[in-house]
Write an enzyme that holds these catalytic residues in place. Structure first.
Site, short mmCIF file in Angstrom:
data_model
loop_
_atom_site.label_atom_id
_atom_site.label_comp_id
_atom_site.label_asym_id
_atom_site.label_seq_id
_atom_site.Cartn_x
_atom_site.Cartn_y
_atom_site.Cartn_z
N HIS A 1 0.77 -1.23 -0.01
CA HIS A 1 -0.06 0.07 0.08
C HIS A 1 0.85 1.25 0.01
CE1 HIS A 1 0.58 -1.29 4.08
NE2 HIS A 1 0.43 -0.16 4.62
N LEU A 2 0.24 2.10 -0.54
CA LEU A 2 1.08 3.63 -0.64
C LEU A 2 0.14 4.42 0.39
CD1 LEU A 2 1.28 2.39 -3.68
CD2 LEU A 2 1.73 4.62 -4.41
P1 DGP Z 1 1.41 0.05 7.49
O1 DGP Z 1 2.05 0.37 8.76
O2 DGP Z 1 2.48 0.69 6.52
O3 DGP Z 1 1.20 -1.32 7.16
O4 DGP Z 1 0.15 0.94 7.33
C1 DGP Z 1 -0.90 0.15 7.43
C2 DGP Z 1 -2.05 0.96 7.67
O5 DGP Z 1 -3.28 0.51 7.66
C3 DGP Z 1 -2.01 1.65 9.13
O6 DGP Z 1 -1.82 3.24 8.93
C4 DGP Z 1 -3.20 1.59 9.72
C5 DGP Z 1 -4.15 1.20 8.56
N1 DGP Z 1 -5.27 0.29 8.89
C6 DGP Z 1 -5.14 -0.78 9.53
N2 DGP Z 1 -6.17 -1.63 9.76
C7 DGP Z 1 -7.18 -0.87 8.89
C8 DGP Z 1 -8.46 -1.26 8.68
O7 DGP Z 1 -9.28 -2.05 9.00
N3 DGP Z 1 -9.11 -0.22 7.82
C9 DGP Z 1 -8.46 0.90 7.42
N4 DGP Z 1 -9.17 1.71 6.72
N5 DGP Z 1 -7.27 1.37 7.75
C10 DGP Z 1 -6.52 0.17 8.42
#
Ligand code: DGP
Length: 117
Positions: free
Chosen positions: A103-104
């Site tokens: 993801h970005l």
């Molecule tokens: P990273 O730490 O780079 O793997 O970023 C993962 C991101 O994903 C973090 O900023 C929080 C987000 N995230 C985790 N779970 C969920 C979810 O269930 N929904 C959404 N919208 N974001 C999520």
């Protein structure tokens, strides 16, 4: 390569709409949604619908997904009236990756320090 094929992957489940998210953009290859724990006033995650665990796993056909993700990100930034923003890819746990579906991060709406912490 089938889209969102990993049954247990959180972001694949968002792609399949099994878990709700605030969608910012969607087409056949890319999904973007607002981060559930935003680190800036605007924090959108842009993902390929196809499961790729991390940037360093992207090769061949996967690599071709990165261009559409970047183009979508710029369109989202424009739509959200961001003229200055940060784009982050955390690749691997030590770099801060917690969800292993590439993801970005599109972060905007505040100033950012350099170098990042
Ligand atoms: P990273 O730490 O780079 O793997 O970023 C993962 C991101 O994903 C973090 O900023 C929080 C987000 N995230 C985790 N779970 C969920 C979810 O269930 N929904 C959404 N919208 N974001 C999520």
């Amino acid at each position: 390569m089938s889209p969102s094929a990993d049954a247990s992957c959180l972001f694949c489940r968002i792609v399949r709409k099994e878990i709700p998210a605030k969608i910012a953009f969607e087409d056949e290859r890319v999904l973007a949604f607002h981060d559930v724990t935003p680190k800036a006033p605007t924090h959108v995650l842009v993902i390929p619908k196809t499961h790729v665990a991390r940037l360093s796993d992207a090769s061949g056909d996967h690599a071709a997904l990165l261009g559409p993700c970047l183009v979508a990100l710029t369109q989202i930034a424009r739509a959200l009236s961001l003229d200055s923003y940060r784009v982050v890819i955390n690749d691997g746990a030590e770099a801060g990756q917690s969800v292993f579906h590439l993801h970005l991060h599109l972060l905007g709406g505040r100033a950012f320090a350099w170098p990042p912490g």
